[in-house]
Scaffold this active site. Structure first.
Site, PDB file in Angstrom:
ATOM      1  N   PRO A   1      -8.421  -9.952  48.612  1.00 32.02           N
ATOM      2  CG  PRO A   1      -7.351  -9.387  46.554  1.00 32.02           C
ATOM      3  CD  PRO A   1      -7.875 -10.414  47.571  1.00 32.02           C
ATOM      4  CB  CYS A   2     -10.968  -5.901  51.893  1.00 37.10           C
ATOM      5  SG  CYS A   2      -9.988  -4.638  51.870  1.00 37.10           S
ATOM      6  N   PRO A   3     -12.028  -5.048  48.646  1.00 35.70           N
ATOM      7  CG  PRO A   3     -10.658  -3.669  47.362  1.00 35.70           C
ATOM      8  CD  PRO A   3     -10.539  -4.929  48.092  1.00 35.70           C
TER       9      PRO A   3
END
Length: 350
Positions: free
Chosen positions: A81-83
């Site tokens: 996940p990139c957040p």
């Protein structure tokens, strides 16, 4: 190709399957895919993307057991996940980033736990370009140090997907790792370029090239108002521009916004003669890109801009579909890298 001879892939953080589909098209076989979101897992199942699909926390996966079940794994793929590494995270007060992010900070270390326990020949790691910024030096160093510790050499690059024929100027970080005794991986040469540059490469693929057939407004869309209270302003913005059109710096006679006072995507409109900007994972009423006809983009258009086949099924409500396709790796980009991995390490067959 004989199914039993296809190189075997384990896919983590699979989402709607952009990476998986690109690898499948290149001749790989995903034996195991996983995601924490049930709808994404259902989409993977609907499109027959893996032999086994696990919906749950990656921390609960026993990779030794997986290897015992499926035998030697050839390739590990995934985009944690990139957040925690997104540029927008810096604007959120009180939100920890990187490994300190409480929702997804564990994901990168878990990816490397999988690498350690599966010991594949090759791995592909994907994330936002922010992963390489100085603010994430700890995480970037962790990737490089852990790969070396586990016996892998790596090649990495921040890619503008438009330079590979994707109709979207989407920048993403890709890292390809390979066992030390294997040949070096070299990223495929870029095939497309901004048409304003005088080269012998192909011009970027534009929005008009891929979604012009949807250039209409339905009766339902006539009642929708992208931009909400600023809809009338949206209609005045030229294609390819955003709210900055109404600033003093841009020469607007009666400025309505201050320079860089909003997110860059505020009232952002596509232009038919250039690629799309990055498709966001969250549907928004005032953050674009919007269609040049002053309407929201449709899921069919998002799929084209992310190079998913028209027939690929996305399950859930409209916002769920938007999130799935917006989070995905463009299928064409995944396929280009997968094809190169196949060529270099598997000679077209296992």
């Amino acid at each position: 190709m004989d199914l039993k001879r296809k190189p075997k892939v384990v896919s983590l953080f699979s989402g709607a399957g952009g990476l998986d589909l690109g690898f499948k098209q290149a001749g790989f076989r995903t034996v195991y895919a996983s995601d924490v979101w049930q709808l994404a897992c259902d989409t993977l199942k609907e499109n027959d993307m893996a032999d086994e699909i696990y919906c749950g926390d990656v921390r609960s996966i026993d990779f030794f057991e997986l290897k015992e079940k499926y035998g030697e794994i050839d390739c590990l793929i995934g985009g944690p996940p990139c957040p925690p590494y997104s540029q927008t995270r810096h604007y959120l007060i009180g939100k920890a980033n990187g490994f300190d992010d409480e929702r997804a900070g564990f994901a990168v270390p878990e990816y490397f736990r999988a690498l350690k326990e599966l010991k594949p020949k090759v791995f592909l790691f994907e994330n936002v370009d922010g992963f390489t910024f100085k603010t994430h030096q700890e995480e970037f160093d962790f990737l490089k140090d852990k790969a070396r510790e586990l016996g892998y050499k790596i090649t990495y690059k921040v890619v503008n997907c438009a330079n590979y024929g994707v109709p979207q100027t989407r920048k993403r970080f890709f890292c390809i790792g390979y066992l030390e005794e294997l040949p070096e991986f070299v990223f495929p040469e870029e095939t497309h370029v901004d048409p304003s540059k005088n080269t012998d490469k192909l011009p970027w693929v534009t929005c008009g090239d891929v979604i012009s057939e949807f250039d209409n407004i339905t009766e339902e869309e006539k009642n929708q108002r992208p931009g909400q209270k600023d809809f009338d302003l949206l209609t005045q913005i030229p294609p390819g521009d955003n709210y900055l059109y109404f600033t003093e710096k841009r020469g607007y006679p009666e400025p309505k916004f201050k320079w860089k006072s909003r997110y860059w995507t505020f009232l952002l409109k596509l232009a038919p003669d250039r690629p799309s900007w990055t498709i966001q994972a969250s549907f928004s009423t005032n953050q674009g890109p919007f269609h040049w006809r002053n309407r929201f983009l449709r899921i069919e258009e998002l799929k084209r801009l992310q190079t998913f086949p028209d027939e690929y099924v996305l399950l859930g409500e409209m916002k769920d579909k938007w999130r799935q396709v917006g989070n995905a790796v463009p299928v064409k980009m995944a396929n280009i890298l997968a094809s190169k991995i196949m060529e270099v390490y598997f000679n077209g067959t296992r």
